[in-house]
Scaffold this motif. Sequence first.
Motif, PDB file in Angstrom:
ATOM      1  N   LYS A  54       0.812  -1.213   0.000  1.00  0.00           N
ATOM      2  CA  LYS A  54       0.000   0.000   0.000  1.00  0.00           C
ATOM      3  C   LYS A  54       0.852   1.272   0.000  1.00  0.00           C
ATOM      4  CE  LYS A  54      -4.196   1.655   2.136  1.00  0.00           C
ATOM      5  NZ  LYS A  54      -5.223   1.354   3.114  1.00  0.00           N
ATOM      6  N   TYR A  55       1.946   1.276   0.742  1.00  0.00           N
ATOM      7  CA  TYR A  55       2.737   2.493   0.927  1.00  0.00           C
ATOM      8  C   TYR A  55       4.085   2.461   0.213  1.00  0.00           C
ATOM      9  CZ  TYR A  55      -0.805   3.281   4.421  1.00  0.00           C
ATOM     10  OH  TYR A  55      -2.015   3.430   5.049  1.00  0.00           O
ATOM     11  N   GLN A  56       4.327   1.469  -0.629  1.00  0.00           N
ATOM     12  CA  GLN A  56       5.613   1.315  -1.285  1.00  0.00           C
ATOM     13  C   GLN A  56       5.949   2.498  -2.173  1.00  0.00           C
ATOM     14  OE1 GLN A  56       6.631   0.297  -4.660  1.00  0.00           O
ATOM     15  NE2 GLN A  56       8.722  -0.092  -4.042  1.00  0.00           N
ATOM     16  N   GLU A  57       4.973   3.035  -2.869  1.00  0.00           N
ATOM     17  CA  GLU A  57       5.213   4.159  -3.767  1.00  0.00           C
ATOM     18  C   GLU A  57       5.663   5.394  -2.976  1.00  0.00           C
ATOM     19  OE1 GLU A  57       3.143   6.309  -7.581  1.00  0.00           O
ATOM     20  OE2 GLU A  57       1.862   5.249  -6.183  1.00  0.00           O
ATOM     21  N   GLU A  58       5.021   5.662  -1.847  1.00  0.00           N
ATOM     22  CA  GLU A  58       5.419   6.799  -1.023  1.00  0.00           C
ATOM     23  C   GLU A  58       6.855   6.630  -0.524  1.00  0.00           C
ATOM     24  OE1 GLU A  58       2.589   7.187   2.142  1.00  0.00           O
ATOM     25  OE2 GLU A  58       0.898   7.149   0.734  1.00  0.00           O
ATOM     26  N   HIS A  59       7.190   5.425  -0.110  1.00  0.00           N
ATOM     27  CA  HIS A  59       8.535   5.134   0.370  1.00  0.00           C
ATOM     28  C   HIS A  59       9.552   5.353  -0.746  1.00  0.00           C
ATOM     29  CE1 HIS A  59      11.766   3.200   2.555  1.00  0.00           C
ATOM     30  NE2 HIS A  59      11.979   2.424   1.511  1.00  0.00           N
ATOM     31  N   GLU A  60       9.228   4.902  -1.944  1.00  0.00           N
ATOM     32  CA  GLU A  60      10.127   5.045  -3.099  1.00  0.00           C
ATOM     33  C   GLU A  60      10.360   6.527  -3.427  1.00  0.00           C
ATOM     34  OE1 GLU A  60       9.245   3.666  -7.343  1.00  0.00           O
ATOM     35  OE2 GLU A  60      10.042   1.887  -6.342  1.00  0.00           O
ATOM     36  N   LYS A  61       9.307   7.344  -3.361  1.00  0.00           N
ATOM     37  CA  LYS A  61       9.444   8.775  -3.636  1.00  0.00           C
ATOM     38  C   LYS A  61      10.335   9.452  -2.598  1.00  0.00           C
ATOM     39  CE  LYS A  61       5.153   9.453  -6.155  1.00  0.00           C
ATOM     40  NZ  LYS A  61       3.790   9.978  -6.110  1.00  0.00           N
ATOM     41  N   GLU A  96      12.745   8.024  -0.939  1.00  0.00           N
ATOM     42  CA  GLU A  96      14.115   7.590  -1.205  1.00  0.00           C
ATOM     43  C   GLU A  96      14.728   8.347  -2.380  1.00  0.00           C
ATOM     44  OE1 GLU A  96      16.103   5.373   0.521  1.00  0.00           O
ATOM     45  OE2 GLU A  96      14.496   5.513   1.996  1.00  0.00           O
ATOM     46  N   GLU A  97      13.925   8.606  -3.428  1.00  0.00           N
ATOM     47  CA  GLU A  97      14.411   9.324  -4.597  1.00  0.00           C
ATOM     48  C   GLU A  97      14.735  10.770  -4.274  1.00  0.00           C
ATOM     49  OE1 GLU A  97      11.548   8.966  -7.731  1.00  0.00           O
ATOM     50  OE2 GLU A  97      12.020   6.863  -8.099  1.00  0.00           O
ATOM     51  N   SER A  98      14.017  11.389  -3.337  1.00  0.00           N
ATOM     52  CA  SER A  98      14.209  12.798  -3.031  1.00  0.00           C
ATOM     53  C   SER A  98      15.415  13.041  -2.114  1.00  0.00           C
ATOM     54  CB  SER A  98      12.955  13.390  -2.405  1.00  0.00           C
ATOM     55  OG  SER A  98      12.708  12.811  -1.147  1.00  0.00           O
TER      56      SER A  98
END
Length: 140
Positions: free
Chosen positions: A128-135, A137-139
């Motif tokens: 559910k929250y993987q995309e938020e975590h990935e963003k 990490e990218e920032s």
Amino acid sequence: MSRFKKLSHTLWHCNYHIVWTPKYRYRILEGEIKREVENCLHQFVDRQGGVVEELNVQKDHIHLLVSVPPKVSISSFVGTIKGRTSIRVLNKFKQLKKKPYWGNHFWARGYCVDTVGLDEEMIRKYVKYQEEHEKREESK
């Protein structure tokens, strides 16, 4: 409420975390294409007797946490949902077929699948929250 489901002579709890990507991992799963893929996945999972527990369609990959009856092999299940969504998306968005790199294939070959046991809630949150975590990490 029990986590087990019932068939006529079977109690079962078969959950899988499945991840796969578009061909060449192109970042194409957004907007109308993303919505079509989400709709297709819900339809085709339901037709095979499964239940979508969590679904996260990102631009370049999909995380699906799904409950699948034991009478359905996971390889045929994934083959069906990838094949049927590919056909539906390529028929609806004909411009994708015009690009020389797509041909008649929308998804990359293969997938990752993991069985979900006692850590189901942890994996559900991850999907559910993987995309938020990935963003985040990218920032950094």
